[in-house]
Scaffold this motif. Structure first.
Motif, PDB file in Angstrom:
ATOM      1  N   UNK A  42     -55.973  -4.846 -44.535  1.00  0.00           N
ATOM      2  CA  UNK A  42     -54.796  -3.993 -44.387  1.00  0.00           C
ATOM      3  C   UNK A  42     -54.633  -3.541 -42.941  1.00  0.00           C
ATOM      4  N   UNK A  43     -53.400  -3.193 -42.545  1.00  0.00           N
ATOM      5  CA  UNK A  43     -53.200  -2.734 -41.168  1.00  0.00           C
ATOM      6  C   UNK A  43     -53.661  -1.292 -40.943  1.00  0.00           C
ATOM      7  N   UNK A  44     -54.101  -0.608 -41.998  1.00  0.00           N
ATOM      8  CA  UNK A  44     -54.472   0.808 -41.844  1.00  0.00           C
ATOM      9  C   UNK A  44     -55.977   0.934 -41.681  1.00  0.00           C
ATOM     10  N   UNK A  45     -56.366   1.607 -40.594  1.00  0.00           N
ATOM     11  CA  UNK A  45     -57.774   1.596 -40.214  1.00  0.00           C
ATOM     12  C   UNK A  45     -58.673   2.245 -41.257  1.00  0.00           C
TER      13      UNK A  45
ATOM     14  N   UNK B  18     -57.372 -13.070 -37.094  1.00  0.00           N
ATOM     15  CA  UNK B  18     -56.866 -14.427 -37.210  1.00  0.00           C
ATOM     16  C   UNK B  18     -56.078 -14.647 -38.508  1.00  0.00           C
ATOM     17  N   UNK B  19     -55.650 -13.588 -39.162  1.00  0.00           N
ATOM     18  CA  UNK B  19     -54.999 -13.800 -40.447  1.00  0.00           C
ATOM     19  C   UNK B  19     -53.501 -13.967 -40.277  1.00  0.00           C
ATOM     20  N   UNK B  20     -52.903 -14.380 -41.395  1.00  0.00           N
ATOM     21  CA  UNK B  20     -51.472 -14.631 -41.388  1.00  0.00           C
ATOM     22  C   UNK B  20     -50.712 -13.405 -41.860  1.00  0.00           C
ATOM     23  N   UNK B  21     -51.416 -12.284 -42.000  1.00  0.00           N
ATOM     24  CA  UNK B  21     -50.823 -11.222 -42.802  1.00  0.00           C
ATOM     25  C   UNK B  21     -49.784 -10.375 -42.106  1.00  0.00           C
ATOM     26  N   UNK B  22     -50.042 -10.007 -40.855  1.00  0.00           N
ATOM     27  CA  UNK B  22     -49.026  -9.171 -40.218  1.00  0.00           C
ATOM     28  C   UNK B  22     -48.977  -9.392 -38.722  1.00  0.00           C
ATOM     29  N   UNK B  23     -47.848  -8.991 -38.151  1.00  0.00           N
ATOM     30  CA  UNK B  23     -47.612  -9.156 -36.734  1.00  0.00           C
ATOM     31  C   UNK B  23     -48.196  -7.975 -35.985  1.00  0.00           C
ATOM     32  N   UNK B  24     -48.185  -8.057 -34.670  1.00  0.00           N
ATOM     33  CA  UNK B  24     -48.535  -6.883 -33.875  1.00  0.00           C
ATOM     34  C   UNK B  24     -47.474  -5.825 -34.176  1.00  0.00           C
ATOM     35  N   UNK B  25     -47.888  -4.647 -34.652  1.00  0.00           N
ATOM     36  CA  UNK B  25     -46.889  -3.666 -35.088  1.00  0.00           C
ATOM     37  C   UNK B  25     -46.102  -3.094 -33.917  1.00  0.00           C
ATOM     38  N   UNK B  26     -44.848  -2.821 -34.169  1.00  0.00           N
ATOM     39  CA  UNK B  26     -44.005  -2.180 -33.167  1.00  0.00           C
ATOM     40  C   UNK B  26     -44.161  -0.681 -33.237  1.00  0.00           C
ATOM     41  N   UNK B  27     -43.412   0.073 -32.417  1.00  0.00           N
ATOM     42  CA  UNK B  27     -43.604   1.537 -32.375  1.00  0.00           C
ATOM     43  C   UNK B  27     -43.321   2.210 -33.715  1.00  0.00           C
ATOM     44  N   UNK B  28     -42.276   1.786 -34.417  1.00  0.00           N
ATOM     45  CA  UNK B  28     -41.954   2.457 -35.688  1.00  0.00           C
ATOM     46  C   UNK B  28     -43.012   2.173 -36.730  1.00  0.00           C
ATOM     47  N   UNK B  29     -43.415   0.892 -36.791  1.00  0.00           N
ATOM     48  CA  UNK B  29     -44.446   0.523 -37.766  1.00  0.00           C
ATOM     49  C   UNK B  29     -45.736   1.256 -37.472  1.00  0.00           C
ATOM     50  N   UNK B  31     -46.068   4.123 -36.129  1.00  0.00           N
ATOM     51  CA  UNK B  31     -45.937   5.512 -36.581  1.00  0.00           C
ATOM     52  C   UNK B  31     -46.139   5.586 -38.096  1.00  0.00           C
ATOM     53  N   UNK B  32     -45.533   4.642 -38.792  1.00  0.00           N
ATOM     54  CA  UNK B  32     -45.652   4.618 -40.253  1.00  0.00           C
ATOM     55  C   UNK B  32     -47.123   4.423 -40.646  1.00  0.00           C
ATOM     56  N   UNK B  33     -47.770   3.485 -39.950  1.00  0.00           N
ATOM     57  CA  UNK B  33     -49.181   3.237 -40.260  1.00  0.00           C
ATOM     58  C   UNK B  33     -50.023   4.478 -40.032  1.00  0.00           C
ATOM     59  N   UNK B  34     -49.646   5.240 -38.986  1.00  0.00           N
ATOM     60  CA  UNK B  34     -50.425   6.441 -38.713  1.00  0.00           C
ATOM     61  C   UNK B  34     -50.298   7.412 -39.882  1.00  0.00           C
ATOM     62  N   UNK B  35     -49.077   7.528 -40.410  1.00  0.00           N
ATOM     63  CA  UNK B  35     -48.881   8.411 -41.565  1.00  0.00           C
ATOM     64  C   UNK B  35     -49.720   7.933 -42.744  1.00  0.00           C
ATOM     65  N   UNK B  40     -54.437   8.211 -46.425  1.00  0.00           N
ATOM     66  CA  UNK B  40     -55.616   7.611 -47.057  1.00  0.00           C
ATOM     67  C   UNK B  40     -56.885   8.328 -46.631  1.00  0.00           C
ATOM     68  N   UNK B  41     -56.945   8.741 -45.348  1.00  0.00           N
ATOM     69  CA  UNK B  41     -58.126   9.484 -44.917  1.00  0.00           C
ATOM     70  C   UNK B  41     -58.271  10.750 -45.740  1.00  0.00           C
ATOM     71  N   UNK B  42     -57.137  11.418 -45.974  1.00  0.00           N
ATOM     72  CA  UNK B  42     -57.184  12.646 -46.781  1.00  0.00           C
ATOM     73  C   UNK B  42     -57.664  12.333 -48.191  1.00  0.00           C
ATOM     74  N   UNK B  43     -57.179  11.226 -48.750  1.00  0.00           N
ATOM     75  CA  UNK B  43     -57.578  10.864 -50.115  1.00  0.00           C
ATOM     76  C   UNK B  43     -59.075  10.595 -50.183  1.00  0.00           C
ATOM     77  N   UNK B  44     -59.574   9.852 -49.182  1.00  0.00           N
ATOM     78  CA  UNK B  44     -61.010   9.537 -49.172  1.00  0.00           C
ATOM     79  C   UNK B  44     -61.819  10.827 -49.012  1.00  0.00           C
ATOM     80  N   UNK B  45     -61.341  11.705 -48.115  1.00  0.00           N
ATOM     81  CA  UNK B  45     -62.047  12.968 -47.904  1.00  0.00           C
ATOM     82  C   UNK B  45     -62.065  13.789 -49.188  1.00  0.00           C
ATOM     83  N   UNK B  46     -60.921  13.773 -49.909  1.00  0.00           N
ATOM     84  CA  UNK B  46     -60.856  14.523 -51.164  1.00  0.00           C
ATOM     85  C   UNK B  46     -61.866  13.977 -52.163  1.00  0.00           C
ATOM     86  N   UNK B  47     -61.969  12.637 -52.214  1.00  0.00           N
ATOM     87  CA  UNK B  47     -62.907  12.000 -53.140  1.00  0.00           C
ATOM     88  C   UNK B  47     -64.342  12.404 -52.812  1.00  0.00           C
TER      89      UNK B  47
END
Lengths: 214, 299
Positions: A42-45, B18-29, B31-35, B40-47
């Motif tokens: 996934x792209x999310x670290x 080396x995968x076919x899955x995604x491109x180098x993300x642009x600025x909007x992507x 930002x979305x990935x950061x969200x 997910x970090x919060x979810x893992x921390x909660x677990x």
């Protein structure tokens, strides 16, 4: 020799126990392995980190230790389940780490152009992964998944030592009944051979139908 | 954070791989990935928090449960257990390497009966669950726990290693063998001076990964009451005086077990990486089978 004919129902029960355990644990391992593989690419670290930790820890854990921790440890948290469910949990989680790595190496064999084509059609990450890349990856990883599941079937023998009805455990009862131990083990060995050969035959058929020669 | 990356190409491979899955993300992507990342970090921390809460709630951190580890006798018990684990591993490793060499040379023999016997042995021992072999040796042949464990591990890992050696030897370029024969070497000499050294070098990561399997499987000794590490843990865990410190024991034992296996896996990985960078091993040919992907019983 007559151990089998006289105790057929006992053997059958153990055999079915092993088959059931193998089937359920395989399903869990495939589902979890698939989930973790998609996390790892996934792209999310943080998801990638979760996948990596899962795989690294489970791959380096002795299965006996995992059984020990799950079967004897989880009840301390008030989680009391049938032993068989615990065994499925332990076996499934353990094997999922190996399935994950197999799937991930399969994903890496898919040419980049496939993903680029999918993206140029406007597909999202999930669509690219689920609709284009994974089906192709799956076809290349049929043989290694087969050997991983064979290993799972063999590893399920450990469950017998943790109070689960399965094939290897039958020796205990028959030993107490005073039957020849050697013949008991011969039939147990035959039972495991049947299961592993069946899995390998199944995967040979699947490979013939869907395997790719890329 | 938003500075342009210094090495754009390096960054791109780090993100996409080396995968076919995604491109180098642009600025909007990005930002979305950061969200998504934060969520997910919060979810893992909660677990993790929930697990911690459960641990505290069920009283796993009470002093009485952790007190056994203060006592000399119990520390000795754990150390003896660890020593026994390592002892079983050392025997199993050496013997399975030896058995692997014997079986591999059997499979590579020019005499058909020898080849057949070696093939049958290898196929049979690889197809059986290790635990069935260990139990058979322990129960039916009435062997002591340590030799039974070592014998079972040796038969299984030896036959897997035999296949590793064999594929290694077969993957050395044909020319090497032909050149050696052309110099007038005998088959034994060709093997021991030319083929085996190159094969072992190329397969070393795989061989060590298989030893990780052997190390993990020494814990099967617990099931035949061999007094190894897990056995020592069980003894402490079932002690009423310390309020059955089961979870603390698992929390102490697991990191040690997992750490030992990880160290060995890491060593295999490091070797494989070093060989990939070393141009000299390219001549030997075989792609180092990815280490650490070995599962007891797979292959």
């Amino acid at each position: 020799m007559d151990v089998l004919t006289k105790n057929f129902s006992l053997f059958a029960k153990g055999f079915l126990g092993t088959v059931e355990l193998t089937v359920y644990a395989s399903l869990l391992a495939l589902a979890l392995g698939f989930l973790m593989a998609s996390f790892r690419v996934a792209p999310i670290r943080s998801l990638r980190a979760l996948g990596t930790v899962w795989v690294t820890v489970l791959r380096n854990t002795p299965l006996t230790l995992l059984f020990f921790a799950v079967v004897l440890g989880l009840p301390r948290f008030g989680l009391v389940l049938p032993f068989q469910l615990f065994a499925v949990l332990a076996l499934g989680c353990y094997t999922s780490a190996f399935i994950c790595e197999v799937l991930r190496s399969g994903i890496n064999t898919v040419p980049r152009g496939q993903g680029e084509a999918a993206r140029s059609l406007g597909m999202r990450f999930g669509q690219t992964l689920g609709g284009v890349v994974l089906p192709q990856a799956f076809r290349t990883v049929i043989p290694p998944i087969g050997s991983t599941l064979i290993a799972l079937a063999k590893n399920s023998a450990i469950a017998g030592a943790f109070s689960v009805t399965e094939l290897l455990g039958t020796y205990k009862t028959l030993n107490e009944l005073g039957y020849s131990i050697i013949w008991t083990f011969v039939w147990i060995a035959v039972g495991y051979l049947i299961i592993t050969l069946a899995i390998s035959a199944l995967f040979n058929i699947m490979e013939k139908r869907w395997g790719t020669a890329r | 954070m938003n500075r342009p990356a210094k090495h754009p190409s390096k960054r791109a491979t780090a993100v996409t791989g080396p995968t076919a899955l995604y491109d180098v993300p642009g600025p909007r992507t990005r930002r979305r990935h950061r969200v998504y990342g934060v969520v997910t970090t919060a979810a893992i921390a909660a677990l993790l928090g929930w697990v911690l809460y459960l641990l505290f709630d069920t009283g796993q951190f009470t002093a009485v449960k952790w007190s056994p580890f203060e006592y000399r006798g119990i520390q000795d018990l754990l150390l003896t257990g660890l020593g026994n684990t390592l002892k079983a591993f050392a025997y199993a490793a050496v013997l399975s390497l030896a058995l692997g060499a014997v079986l591999a040379s059997g499979r590579l023999s020019e005499h058909r009966p020898v080849r057949w016997v070696a093939t049958a042995l290898v196929e049979f021992f690889r197809a059986m669950p290790v635990l069935v072999m260990i139990f058979f040796i322990f129960v039916a042949l009435k062997v002591q726990a340590l030799p039974a464990l070592v014998a079972g591990l040796t038969l299984y890992n030896g036959s897997v290693l035999a296949e590793v050696f064999r594929t290694g030897v077969n993957s050395v370029e044909r020319g090497q063998r032909e050149a050696a024969y052309a110099l007038g070497m005998r088959k034994t000499q060709v093997m021991s001076y030319v083929l085996v050294p190159q094969a072992v070098r190329a397969m070393l990561p795989t061989i060590i990964s298989q030893l990780v399997v052997a190390l993990k499987d020494t814990s099967l000794g617990y099931l035949i009451t061999y007094e190894e590490f897990l056995h020592a843990g069980k003894l402490i865990a079932s002690n009423l005086d310390y309020d059955l410190p089961f979870i603390p024991v698992v929390m102490v034992i697991s990191p040690i077990y997992i750490g030992m296996c990880m160290l060995l896996s890491w060593f295999a990985h490091w070797l494989a990486g070093r060989q990939r960078r070393n141009p000299r091993t390219d001549a030997a040919g075989p792609a180092p089978a990815s280490p650490g992907t070995l599962l007891p019983g797979a292959q």
